[in-house]
Design a protein around this motif. Sequence first.
Motif, PDB file in Angstrom:
ATOM      1  N   LEU A 105       0.817  -1.207   0.000  1.00  0.00           N
ATOM      2  CA  LEU A 105       0.000   0.000   0.000  1.00  0.00           C
ATOM      3  C   LEU A 105       0.857   1.267   0.000  1.00  0.00           C
ATOM      4  O   LEU A 105       0.322   2.377  -0.135  1.00  0.00           O
ATOM      5  N   GLY A 106       2.168   1.115   0.161  1.00  0.00           N
ATOM      6  CA  GLY A 106       3.045   2.271   0.265  1.00  0.00           C
ATOM      7  C   GLY A 106       3.135   2.821   1.666  1.00  0.00           C
ATOM      8  O   GLY A 106       3.574   3.961   1.867  1.00  0.00           O
ATOM      9  N   LEU A 107       2.717   2.001   2.678  1.00  0.00           N
ATOM     10  CA  LEU A 107       2.668   2.473   4.060  1.00  0.00           C
ATOM     11  C   LEU A 107       3.498   1.585   4.986  1.00  0.00           C
ATOM     12  O   LEU A 107       3.227   1.502   6.182  1.00  0.00           O
ATOM     13  N   GLY A 108       4.496   0.925   4.417  1.00  0.00           N
ATOM     14  CA  GLY A 108       5.369   0.112   5.244  1.00  0.00           C
ATOM     15  C   GLY A 108       6.265   0.954   6.136  1.00  0.00           C
ATOM     16  O   GLY A 108       6.368   2.179   5.984  1.00  0.00           O
ATOM     17  N   HIS A 109       6.948   0.287   7.057  1.00  0.00           N
ATOM     18  CA  HIS A 109       7.770   1.022   8.011  1.00  0.00           C
ATOM     19  C   HIS A 109       8.869   1.829   7.333  1.00  0.00           C
ATOM     20  O   HIS A 109       9.106   2.994   7.673  1.00  0.00           O
ATOM     21  N   ALA A 110       9.562   1.223   6.373  1.00  0.00           N
ATOM     22  CA  ALA A 110      10.689   1.918   5.737  1.00  0.00           C
ATOM     23  C   ALA A 110      10.233   3.220   5.093  1.00  0.00           C
ATOM     24  O   ALA A 110      10.897   4.269   5.221  1.00  0.00           O
ATOM     25  N   ARG A 111       9.091   3.186   4.404  1.00  0.00           N
ATOM     26  CA  ARG A 111       8.581   4.388   3.742  1.00  0.00           C
ATOM     27  C   ARG A 111       8.171   5.446   4.766  1.00  0.00           C
ATOM     28  O   ARG A 111       8.532   6.625   4.644  1.00  0.00           O
ATOM     29  N   LEU A 112       7.418   5.051   5.782  1.00  0.00           N
ATOM     30  CA  LEU A 112       6.916   6.038   6.736  1.00  0.00           C
ATOM     31  C   LEU A 112       8.025   6.567   7.641  1.00  0.00           C
ATOM     32  O   LEU A 112       7.947   7.699   8.115  1.00  0.00           O
ATOM     33  N   ALA A 113       9.058   5.765   7.873  1.00  0.00           N
ATOM     34  CA  ALA A 113      10.193   6.254   8.661  1.00  0.00           C
ATOM     35  C   ALA A 113      10.941   7.353   7.933  1.00  0.00           C
ATOM     36  O   ALA A 113      11.565   8.213   8.565  1.00  0.00           O
TER      37      ALA A 113
END
Length: 396
Positions: A105-113
Amino acid sequence: MLRDALKGLTVLDFTQIAAGPTCSMLLADMGARVIKVEPPSGDLGRLLGPAWVGNDSALYHGFNRGKQGLCLDLKQPEAVAVVERLVLEADILIESMRPGVMERLGLGHARLAELNPALVYCSISAYGQQGPYAQRAGVDGILQADSGLMSLIGLPDAPPCKVQAPVVDVVTGYMACMSILAKLRARQQDGQGGHLDVSLMNSALALQQSSINSFLHDGQRPVPIGSAAPYAAPNEAFRTADGWIMVAAYNGNRWQQLCAVLGQAQWVNDPRFATSALRVEHRAAMQAALNGVFGQQPTAHWLERLQAADILCANVANYDDLLEHPQLAANGLLATVEHPRHGRLRSVGFPVNSAEAACEPYLPAPDLGEHTRSVLRSFEFSEARIDALLASGAAR
């Protein structure tokens, strides 16, 4: 007060049913602002009944008090963009999707971090984020079975039995909450968030520390023995004239006192019953002897006499008995929530310093998308953008 200890923290809650909602409810109970993000179909926990409160299950209301309700369709890019905006001001994100879903969804930890390095990101899953079972779905009963917990419950030669209360879900929620609080403490030192991997499997194993540790030591596979404890006797329920009584009198002094109260002084010198280990070995004979005496009088008779002798005991209560339990009111654990449409609802409240916690009113669980507009306003979305999100179905 514990009930306002987390004020000023914002939690984005993408969890459903029981484990994740338990965690986020505890955070809300301690003062955090919890924004429950649901898909248009709603939390699956809303459908798990009976019992019902309006169109939603009592289970949903019991695990989601004190939260704000935001409804987003994360399959739409506009909804994902909303989450990215919210993450900039969030402290904690909790999700319970199958591993990999949030990444897709584009909302994984790596992206949001990348957007918010201080974000504490907690993933709750059946088996964990790594390993051969990571992609397997699982719920409380499945993990009770797969973890070995179900093998401990019930009676010999009876069909498999599980704990009816979702104990694995609930303890997983507590594990997640504890982990989040620890990570928040670490963040005070270095300013960094991080990714927490909390699983039902690990929580189910943690529940069984005594049994698993014993098995690792002696290799003896535990078997279900009803209400009894495999490591001590008597530590089990006995039938009385009108019900059941749970008795724990396994150390030397209390065993002698129990024999005296029951008028069976000869049992003290019986070689089968001389120690707790021997009573475990000869449990069937011990149970037959004790049941023969306990069955002669009602539970109340024995409770009075055993308690006077400082022998650990309790009525095996049903839920009607529980509501009359004097300690329930003294501890203030039964919470009352005023719902604008359903009136006064009761549930189990915050379990620590509960008498203190009961002084603070609990807010009800949100209807689906109840606070969508107000939440978006609070993050400075314009009315025009909110209207557009609602019109497109990205928000509801």
